[in-house]
Each structure stands twice: as C-alpha cells, then as structure tokens.
Design a protein around this motif. Structure first.
Motif, PDB file in Angstrom:
ATOM      1  N   LYS A   1       4.073  -6.775  11.461  1.00 36.32           N
ATOM      2  CA  LYS A   1       3.374  -6.492  10.203  1.00 36.32           C
ATOM      3  C   LYS A   1       3.773  -5.123   9.648  1.00 36.32           C
ATOM      4  O   LYS A   1       3.823  -4.935   8.429  1.00 36.32           O
ATOM      5  N   ALA A   2       4.054  -4.172  10.530  1.00 33.48           N
ATOM      6  CA  ALA A   2       4.483  -2.843  10.088  1.00 33.48           C
ATOM      7  C   ALA A   2       5.774  -2.933   9.291  1.00 33.48           C
ATOM      8  O   ALA A   2       5.958  -2.243   8.283  1.00 33.48           O
ATOM      9  N   VAL A   3       6.688  -3.802   9.727  1.00 38.72           N
ATOM     10  CA  VAL A   3       7.934  -4.021   8.988  1.00 38.72           C
ATOM     11  C   VAL A   3       7.621  -4.549   7.593  1.00 38.72           C
ATOM     12  O   VAL A   3       8.127  -4.050   6.583  1.00 38.72           O
ATOM     13  N   GLU A   4       6.776  -5.574   7.530  1.00 43.84           N
ATOM     14  CA  GLU A   4       6.467  -6.218   6.258  1.00 43.84           C
ATOM     15  C   GLU A   4       5.711  -5.308   5.301  1.00 43.84           C
ATOM     16  O   GLU A   4       5.823  -5.451   4.072  1.00 43.84           O
ATOM     17  N   LEU A   5       4.959  -4.355   5.837  1.00 40.55           N
ATOM     18  CA  LEU A   5       4.105  -3.515   5.000  1.00 40.55           C
ATOM     19  C   LEU A   5       4.693  -2.121   4.740  1.00 40.55           C
ATOM     20  O   LEU A   5       4.008  -1.244   4.230  1.00 40.55           O
ATOM     21  N   GLY A   6       5.962  -1.923   5.077  1.00 37.40           N
ATOM     22  CA  GLY A   6       6.644  -0.697   4.674  1.00 37.40           C
ATOM     23  C   GLY A   6       6.462   0.505   5.560  1.00 37.40           C
ATOM     24  O   GLY A   6       6.791   1.628   5.164  1.00 37.40           O
ATOM     25  N   VAL A   7       5.943   0.316   6.778  1.00 33.31           N
ATOM     26  CA  VAL A   7       5.833   1.436   7.714  1.00 33.31           C
ATOM     27  C   VAL A   7       7.236   1.856   8.134  1.00 33.31           C
ATOM     28  O   VAL A   7       8.097   1.014   8.398  1.00 33.31           O
TER      29      VAL A   7
ATOM     30  N   PHE B   1      -0.669  -0.979  -0.194  1.00 32.52           N
ATOM     31  CA  PHE B   1      -1.097  -1.191  -1.572  1.00 32.52           C
ATOM     32  C   PHE B   1      -1.146   0.129  -2.334  1.00 32.52           C
ATOM     33  O   PHE B   1      -0.683   0.220  -3.479  1.00 32.52           O
ATOM     34  N   THR B   2      -1.703   1.159  -1.705  1.00 34.24           N
ATOM     35  CA  THR B   2      -1.868   2.458  -2.373  1.00 34.24           C
ATOM     36  C   THR B   2      -0.539   3.083  -2.764  1.00 34.24           C
ATOM     37  O   THR B   2      -0.356   3.541  -3.896  1.00 34.24           O
ATOM     38  N   PHE B   3       0.394   3.099  -1.826  1.00 33.32           N
ATOM     39  CA  PHE B   3       1.638   3.837  -2.046  1.00 33.32           C
ATOM     40  C   PHE B   3       2.777   2.997  -2.627  1.00 33.32           C
ATOM     41  O   PHE B   3       3.674   3.533  -3.273  1.00 33.32           O
ATOM     42  N   PHE B   4       2.777   1.701  -2.400  1.00 35.83           N
ATOM     43  CA  PHE B   4       3.911   0.873  -2.808  1.00 35.83           C
ATOM     44  C   PHE B   4       3.543  -0.220  -3.811  1.00 35.83           C
ATOM     45  O   PHE B   4       4.028  -0.227  -4.938  1.00 35.83           O
ATOM     46  N   ALA B   5       2.686  -1.145  -3.415  1.00 34.36           N
ATOM     47  CA  ALA B   5       2.404  -2.317  -4.250  1.00 34.36           C
ATOM     48  C   ALA B   5       1.770  -1.954  -5.580  1.00 34.36           C
ATOM     49  O   ALA B   5       2.136  -2.501  -6.625  1.00 34.36           O
TER      50      ALA B   5
ATOM     51  N   LYS C   1       2.099   0.661  -7.381  1.00 38.31           N
ATOM     52  CA  LYS C   1       3.064   1.264  -8.305  1.00 38.31           C
ATOM     53  C   LYS C   1       3.939   0.199  -8.960  1.00 38.31           C
ATOM     54  O   LYS C   1       4.280   0.284 -10.129  1.00 38.31           O
ATOM     55  N   ILE C   2       4.297  -0.819  -8.177  1.00 34.73           N
ATOM     56  CA  ILE C   2       5.109  -1.910  -8.711  1.00 34.73           C
ATOM     57  C   ILE C   2       4.310  -2.715  -9.725  1.00 34.73           C
ATOM     58  O   ILE C   2       4.796  -3.056 -10.800  1.00 34.73           O
ATOM     59  N   LEU C   3       3.054  -2.997  -9.398  1.00 33.83           N
ATOM     60  CA  LEU C   3       2.206  -3.805 -10.288  1.00 33.83           C
ATOM     61  C   LEU C   3       1.954  -3.099 -11.613  1.00 33.83           C
ATOM     62  O   LEU C   3       1.883  -3.717 -12.658  1.00 33.83           O
ATOM     63  N   LYS C   4       1.795  -1.765 -11.566  1.00 35.23           N
ATOM     64  CA  LYS C   4       1.538  -1.013 -12.788  1.00 35.23           C
ATOM     65  C   LYS C   4       2.733  -1.037 -13.739  1.00 35.23           C
ATOM     66  O   LYS C   4       2.574  -0.886 -14.959  1.00 35.23           O
ATOM     67  N   LYS C   5       3.942  -1.217 -13.204  1.00 35.81           N
ATOM     68  CA  LYS C   5       5.140  -1.243 -14.032  1.00 35.81           C
ATOM     69  C   LYS C   5       5.310  -2.586 -14.751  1.00 35.81           C
ATOM     70  O   LYS C   5       6.051  -2.691 -15.718  1.00 35.81           O
ATOM     71  N   ARG C   6       4.623  -3.609 -14.240  1.00 37.21           N
ATOM     72  CA  ARG C   6       4.786  -4.947 -14.812  1.00 37.21           C
ATOM     73  C   ARG C   6       3.817  -5.151 -15.974  1.00 37.21           C
ATOM     74  O   ARG C   6       2.719  -4.627 -15.976  1.00 37.21           O
ATOM     75  N   SER C   7       4.254  -5.908 -16.930  1.00 40.53           N
ATOM     76  CA  SER C   7       3.373  -6.287 -18.039  1.00 40.53           C
ATOM     77  C   SER C   7       3.181  -7.789 -18.007  1.00 40.53           C
ATOM     78  O   SER C   7       4.117  -8.535 -17.751  1.00 40.53           O
ATOM     79  N   TYR C   8       1.986  -8.258 -18.251  1.00 43.05           N
ATOM     80  CA  TYR C   8       1.674  -9.674 -18.177  1.00 43.05           C
ATOM     81  C   TYR C   8       1.234 -10.197 -19.525  1.00 43.05           C
ATOM     82  O   TYR C   8       0.712  -9.457 -20.334  1.00 43.05           O
TER      83      TYR C   8
END
Length: 243
Positions: free
Chosen positions: A91-97, A230-234, A236-243
């Motif tokens: 899970k650490a791999v998948e979550l960017g640790v 979520f705080t550091f990675f996800a 930031k990505i979501l905020k860049k997207r427009s829906y």
C-alpha cells in the motif's frame, strides 16, 4: 523492471523478470513490453531474444517521465503479525510513500527472519509494476523505534497516539502544508508505550489522534498513508481538473 536501461540500448533482464516473461506471460521474440528504469522513466520496449541466459530487451521509445514525488513521505512501520507488514509495504507503494523503515518497539512480538528486507522489496516491486509508479519504494533494514526516531531528519514528524485527544492528522497537515520531508509512524499491536511516546516527543514528533475508536495497528498505518496521499498528492491533481 529494467533498472538502469537506456533508450535504444539492449538490456538483459534479471532471472526473475526473465522467468516471468518466458514462463508465466509466455511472451515471444518481437513482442512489445513496458520497461521501467526505476529512475523515473517508462519505455516502450521490445523483446529482442529469449534463450537460456534470459530475456534480452530493447527500449525503443520513452513513454513517460516523472520527477520524485514531493514532499518525500517516510514511514516508520512497526513489525506486525501475519502478513500485515508486507501488505502495508504494498500500500505504501500505491500511496506514494518514498521510504519505509521497519521499527521494533517494546510491544513488538514479530522477529525479522532470513531475507526479511529482500522479501519486502520483492513485494514492493510487484506493487510498483501493478500501479505503474516510476520511482521505487526504498526499504531499510529494521531499527529500534528509539534509534530510528533519533536519527531521522525531516521538516515534519508525526505519530499516531491513542491518548492524543486534541489534535488530528488533518490539523497538523493543514498547518504544515509546505514541507519537503514528512515522517509518519504508528504503533504495533498494543500501541506505543508511554515511554515510547515520550521518546518520540523528545525527538520532535507531534502526536495526533485518529478518532474516537481504537484502530487496529494495520488500519492506523493505512489511515495515515491514505490521508497523507490525499493531502499532498491527490488533492493537488483534483484541483487542477475542471468538470
């Protein structure tokens, strides 16, 4: 995996990767494959030759290139029963640790066996291929909690503690959103002892609570990784997207 491969050059895969391609996937010469150099690059490659020596491949085209994730997330993971430590490494791999340091605490009952680190590294590489991450998770040898806590250097250090009733993980991360390196840790079965909590605080770790329920050791660790991701990675990505 093709650590150190370069564009346009041939590369002999290691025995494990060769076996997987030949005997599990049953690929043939000329077939296309994805190659990771474990240094931020993903290539489209081709199988050049299969023989008793192994599988010879060639990187033909660069598909993706990424810089290491920032901030760097380091987790001091307690040795847990059953297969939970390997699960959390996955899970650490998948979550960017970025790095995992197994730690031995007062209440740790598991003892590292032969090839302990190698087995975790194998699990981490399997997860790396599945999630298509381009930088590998670094796994250190086990340390005592006090030794790891005293030697680790980071902008922010956090430990989950069941006796912390005021501050949450989100509270601490909101205040310290711009950091380069963050260290997390959570306790083993039975949690941290009062003595260990005192040591962690003396080493600059901030205690945080994980809610009103007592979480299992593996749940607490996964919770920390997930919120940090979520705080550091996800987010930031979501905020860049427009829906």
């Amino acid at each position: 995996m093709a650590e150190g491969i370069n564009l346009g050059t041939t590369y002999l895969l290691d025995p494990e990767e060769s076996h997987h391609l030949k005997n599990v996937l049953r690929l043939k010469e000329g077939e296309k494959i994805i190659l990771l150099d474990l240094a931020g690059k993903e290539y489209l490659g081709k199988i050049v030759k299969l023989d008793k020596k192994g599988v010879l491949v060639k990187a033909q085209r660069l598909l993706r290139q990424e810089k290491p994730l920032k901030p760097e997330l380091i987790f001091l993971l307690p040795l847990l029963k059953k297969d939970w430590l390997a699960f959390l490494v996955e899970k650490a791999v998948e979550l960017g640790v970025s790095q995992v340091i197994p730690v031995i605490t007062e209440r740790t009952v598991v003892k590292p066996g032969a090839n302990f680190t190698a087995k975790l590294e194998k699990r981490a590489r399997q997860s790396l291929k599945q999630c298509r991450r381009l930088w590998p998770l670094k796994i250190q040898k086990p340390f005592s909690l006090s030794q790891a806590a005293k030697n680790i250097v980071a902008d922010l250090k956090i430990f989950a503690y069941e006796n912390e009733k005021e501050r949450t993980l989100v509270d601490v991360l909101d205040v310290n959103s711009k950091v380069e390196k963050v260290v997390f840790t959570s306790g083993p079965e039975g949690g941290f002892s009062p003595k260990e909590a005192k040591i962690l605080k003396e080493c600059g770790f901030e205690s945080i609570g994980l809610g009103s329920f007592i979480l299992r050791a593996e749940t607490a660790a996964l919770y920390l990784m997930s919120v940090a991701h979520f705080t550091f990675f996800a987010s930031k990505i979501l905020k860049k997207r427009s829906y």
